[in-house]
Design an enzyme around this catalytic site. Structure first.
Site, mmCIF file in Angstrom:
data_model
loop_
_atom_site.group_PDB
_atom_site.id
_atom_site.type_symbol
_atom_site.label_atom_id
_atom_site.label_comp_id
_atom_site.label_asym_id
_atom_site.label_seq_id
_atom_site.Cartn_x
_atom_site.Cartn_y
_atom_site.Cartn_z
ATOM 1 C CB CYS A 138 20.775 46.247 -11.411
ATOM 2 S SG CYS A 138 21.193 45.223 -12.595
ATOM 3 C CB CYS A 198 21.128 45.918 -17.465
ATOM 4 S SG CYS A 198 21.475 44.564 -16.274
ATOM 5 C CB CYS A 257 23.564 48.022 -15.055
ATOM 6 S SG CYS A 257 21.860 48.171 -14.505
ATOM 7 C CE LYS A 275 5.273 5.376 6.782
ATOM 8 N NZ LYS A 275 4.730 6.725 7.238
ATOM 9 C CG ASP A 283 3.904 12.781 4.354
ATOM 10 O OD1 ASP A 283 3.944 12.585 5.420
ATOM 11 O OD2 ASP A 283 4.745 13.247 3.814
ATOM 12 C CB CYS A 331 17.289 45.672 -13.835
ATOM 13 S SG CYS A 331 18.645 46.704 -14.747
ATOM 14 C CE LYS A 357 9.967 7.958 6.715
ATOM 15 N NZ LYS A 357 9.347 9.068 7.284
ATOM 16 C CD GLU A 405 -2.379 -1.309 2.857
ATOM 17 O OE1 GLU A 405 -2.304 -0.132 3.576
ATOM 18 O OE2 GLU A 405 -3.107 -2.101 3.127
ATOM 19 C CE1 TYR A 437 -3.781 2.527 8.302
ATOM 20 C CE2 TYR A 437 -3.676 4.042 6.399
ATOM 21 C CZ TYR A 437 -3.467 3.834 7.908
ATOM 22 O OH TYR A 437 -2.872 4.724 8.657
#
Ligand code: IVH
Length: 679
Positions: free
Chosen positions: A415, A438, A418, A123, A125, A433, A321, A121, A235
């Site tokens: 920036c 630039c 530049c 698992k 979370d 910017c 796991k 099955e 389950y």
């Protein structure tokens, strides 16, 4: 202070105490605050270390050690519920070999001849839940709590759509009391939606779907739970006689109307568990809900009784796991990168850490508000997540590890490339910017131009582009086509051969299809799909550039926003000059079929569907466009004719018939190309 025993040195004792305190702290966070400061893997490592020490020094084991208990005492927010039988935990393994050893141990204990069937099955979370049905009606929902006593969350559970208030079994089958156990979870899409809502409301976001599910179920106000789209899978059944197998329990749950996970499978023996685990792991991000492993259970319930349980976990089940997708590491710095549109994106420079099979050293932080919401600061220990193909992400800081005196990070004012002042418009989350010259933007525009799906110039990646821009060799993409071998020789990292290779790769790109060139220009809203639609409709760049906004907007798949963006782009003097320099540099602007073709199809729109025998789809479209016609991807009232080959798209043919558009076979199509007349 704890007393030293004969066997354990003081250092072991101290470490055991420390581990217990740490684990209890994290347990309280996890179960009571629906939060976690550390990743799963690190938590498991602490627990493993404690287990090993207790195995080596059994005299240190205490009844209240976290190895002997499950979860943590329930919160005072809810009434306490004593479980009729304790809700146990599972022993965990992290490698497939360990599953084999578990199987071997089983066989020794229960001695079935050739191994027994097992149930695999996912698992889930989420958080474990126990439901009690009396005479078929839901009377109680409880969380696990410490395994013995949980929290009464009945009103909340009643709002979960997946949980029936009444069992769907025949009256004769309904036991007086039925207890079922399973997992409540939040689907990933609902989790993302919830975090969007949290962010809009200026609230802290949940770090993962599990915490969000727990936070949603454990609400004083069930109205809040109701708004959270929780799901559940069950389950385990208690209170029914004559259930011989685990899969039989699952069948009963299904028949009772309780959701059972569809990935659940019975396998003949332990060998078959591997394939299941590998397959599920490869699909884990496609399921729509989070799983963190596989639970393997003995199918035969008579064996469950024979195998029994340890103080905290049954011997007939084990949790495999998956390798962790979250790790914590040090956030060395927060930097800002400038994209080709000038957007300034903050990103985390991390102490490199291995997550889910690759080393992560950088992770996006998206924008200024995200950094503020997460409140991550240089010097912090942070949890980093890398799930599947998704770009690594900083989940949040580990507050308990924050160095004293740290200050919230603030977005730079200028920036880094530049030095011009950043601009962030009201109501927008992005910072820009806005200096078109630039250097960082130039670099990114050229990198995009050269990238795969665009002009695909091998050997012209970010590093080299930055090098050429810095050396004054490139200021925009068109400059690439004026680069010569002698310009490159002598630059760091270039010999004659590498210079020749790069110039040859640039030369190859001159004849890229129009769709690639359009993608490469980096026009706002024009990605690969839009570029392909434009290319097949207009056939060459000059025709596209002279099209009106209405004409552009009438192309299938292109609306007003894209049309306006195209007009804006081609209206710019700078862009037109760059395009002329591309032309001068020998870049082809489409017109795949030579100009000598007679323009028989001007004003006509011809859709091709299915396979033709004499020419490919692309050739057919090129033949239409080369004669002045259009070849859009779909049929409309404006379509002149639909050419139908083998295995045509049924929808196109039906639509043509419905609209009274002429349908042509291949022979008739060839005549049309020659004469421009519908046969
Ligand atoms: S069986 C006595 N099956 O994992 C057996 N547990 O780490 C109890 N979980 O407390 C658990 N999916 O909250 C089982 N298919 C599954 C599961 C599952 C998730 C959770 C459950 C349990 C924890 C143990």
């Amino acid at each position: 202070m704890s007393t030293e025993t004969n066997d354990a040195p003081a250092a072991v004792l101290a470490r055991v105490d420390e581990l217990r305190a740490l684990i209890k702290g994290y347990d309280a966070q996890y179960y009571l605050e629906d939060a976690s400061d550390i990743g799963d893997a690190e938590y498991d490592a602490l627990k493993d270390e404690l287990l090993t020490l207790e195995e080596q020094h059994p005299e240190l084991i205490k009844a209240d050690s976290p190895t002997q208990t499950v979860g943590t005492a329930p919160s005072a927010l809810f009434a306490a519920v004593t479980h009729r039988t304790p809700m146990m935990s599972l022993d965990k393994v992290t490698t497939l070999e360990e599953i084999l050893s578990w199987g071997a141990r089983l066989q020794k204990l229960s001695a079935p001849e050739d191994g027994s069937p097992l149930v695999c099955e996912p698992k889930i979370d989420g958080l474990s839940i126990s439901l009690t049905y009396e005479n078929g009606r839901l009377t109680r929902g409880a969380t696990r709590g410490d395994g013995r006593v949980g929290e009464d969350v009945t009103p909340n559970v009643r709002t979960v759509a997946a949980i029936p208030g009444q069992l769907a079994l025949a009256q004769s089958e309904i036991p007086e009391v039925l207890e079922v156990r399973g997992e409540v979870y939040l689907p990933v899409s609902a989790f993302e939606e919830l975090n969007r809502r949290q962010a809009t409301a200026g609230l802290r976001s949940f770090s993962n779907p599990r915490n969000a599910a727990a936070g949603s179920l454990r609400q004083k106000d069930p109205g809040i739970t109701a708004g959270r789209a929780l799901g559940a899978f069950f389950y385990q059944v208690d209170g029914v006689r004559g259930l011989a197998t685990q899969s039989g329990s699952l069948d009963l749950l299904r028949r009772a109307g309780l959701p059972v996970n569809p990935e659940t499978t019975v396998v003949p023996n332990i060998g078959a568990v591997f394939a299941y685990c590998r397959d599920l792991e490869s699909r884990r991000h496609e399921l729509g809900y989070e799983i963190d492993g596989v639970v393997v259970k003995v199918e035969d319930r008579a064996l469950h009784v024979r195998l029994g349980a340890t103080s905290h976990a049954p011997r007939w089940a084990v949790a495999y796991k998956f390798p962790p997708e979250e790790q914590s590491t040090r956030l060395e710095d927060i930097l800002v990168s400038i994209g080709r549109t000038g957007r300034a994106t903050p990103f985390a420079k991390l102490q490199p850490v291995r997550i889910a099979g690759s080393v992560v050293g950088l992770a996006s932080l998206h924008n200024e508000d995200q950094v503020r919401l997460k409140d991550v600061r240089p010097g912090d220990t942070v949890v980093v997540r890398k799930a599947g193909d998704v770009i690594p992400e900083v989940v949040g800081p580990v507050l308990s590890a924050r160095p004293p005196g740290s200050e919230p990070w603030s977005f730079p004012k200028t920036c880094p490339s530049c030095a011009s002042r950043f601009v962030r418009l009201d109501g927008e989350s992005d910072t820009y910017c806005v200096n078109a010259h630039c250097p960082a933007q130039r670099v990114q525009r050229i990198v995009h131009f050269s990238s795969r799906g665009a002009m695909d110039i091998e050997g012209l990646g970010e590093q080299r582009v930055a090098q050429f821009v810095a050396a004054g060799l490139l200021s925009d993409a068109a400059d690439c086509y004026h680069l010569q071998v002698p310009d490159l020789i002598g630059l760091e990292g270039f010999g004659e051969l590498s210079a020749m290779n790069l110039v040859a790769a640039i030369d190859d790109s001159r004849s890229k299809p129009l769709a690639n060139l359009l993608t490469a220009l980096g026009i706002r809203h024009v990605g690969g799909t839009v570029a392909a639609a434009l290319a097949s409709t207009f056939g060459d760049l000059d025709r596209l550039m002279s099209a009106s906004e209405e004409e552009l907007a009438s192309v299938e798949g292109i609306g007003g926003v894209i049309a306006a963006s195209l007009v804006r782009y081609f209206g710019s003097e700078d862009n037109r000059a760059m395009i002329e320099r591309l032309r001068a540099g020998g870049v082809q602007f489409g017109a795949a079929v030579g100009p000598q073709l007679s323009q028989t199809l001007i004003g006509k729109s011809i859709v091709v569907t299915g396979t033709l025998s004499g020419l490919s789809r692309e050739e057919a479209e090129a033949a239409i466009i080369g004669r002045g016609g259009k070849s859009p991807g779909s049929v409309s009232a404006k379509t002149t004719a639909v050419v139908v080959g083998d295995s045509p798209g049924a929808a196109k043919v039906t639509k043509a018939e419905a609209l009274g558009v002429r349908v042509l076979d291949e022979q008739e199509f060839v005549k049309l190309l020659e004469t421009g007349e519908l046969p």
